[in-house]
Design a protein around this motif. Structure first.
Motif, short mmCIF file in Angstrom:
data_model
loop_
_atom_site.label_atom_id
_atom_site.label_comp_id
_atom_site.label_asym_id
_atom_site.label_seq_id
_atom_site.Cartn_x
_atom_site.Cartn_y
_atom_site.Cartn_z
N TRP A 104 42.96 46.03 47.38
CA TRP A 104 42.41 46.75 46.22
C TRP A 104 42.11 45.80 45.07
O TRP A 104 41.12 45.96 44.36
CB TRP A 104 43.41 47.83 45.79
N ASN A 105 42.96 44.81 44.86
CA ASN A 105 42.84 43.92 43.69
C ASN A 105 42.31 42.54 44.06
O ASN A 105 42.62 41.57 43.37
CB ASN A 105 44.20 43.78 43.01
N ARG A 107 40.08 39.25 44.35
CA ARG A 107 39.25 38.63 43.31
C ARG A 107 38.20 37.79 43.94
O ARG A 107 38.33 37.11 44.84
CB ARG A 107 40.11 37.75 42.42
#
Length: 107
Positions: A104-105, A107
């Motif tokens: 989800w996070n 980068r």
């Protein structure tokens, strides 16, 4: 497409040419840069927090399974049976949560 004079030899050269066909002087430096670059590689980094949580979850699963196997041969170790069964389950939940968080996070 226009013809320009080569700065080196003065011959007529296409403005889209990479180099002069007569003297090999580089004409279009942006074309040279485009052709000389290697393909771009995109690297997505995952935060250390998520990686650490995955490691802790995996370790809990491994230690829990090892404890279950070690305690299965000895019926006297029943007082730690509850925590022995919960440890791999908690580790698995933590690992799955961390994998979802890393996805989800990203980068």
């Amino acid at each position: 497409m226009a013809l320009i004079n080569c700065p080196e030899c003065g011959k007529k050269v296409s403005d889209s040419a990479v180099q002069c066909p007569e003297c090999a002087y580089p004409i279009n430096t942006t074309q040279n840069q485009i052709h000389s670059k290697k393909p771009t590689q995109t690297i997505e980094q995952t935060g250390k927090k998520w990686k650490g949580m995955q490691l802790i979850g995996a370790l809990l699963v491994i230690v829990g399974v090892v404890m279950i196997v070690a305690m299965s041969g000895n019926p006297e170790n029943t007082k730690y049976a509850g925590i022995t069964i919960l440890m791999p389950l908690i580790g698995l939940c933590l690992f799955i949560f961390a994998r979802i968080g890393a996805w989800w996070n990203h980068r």
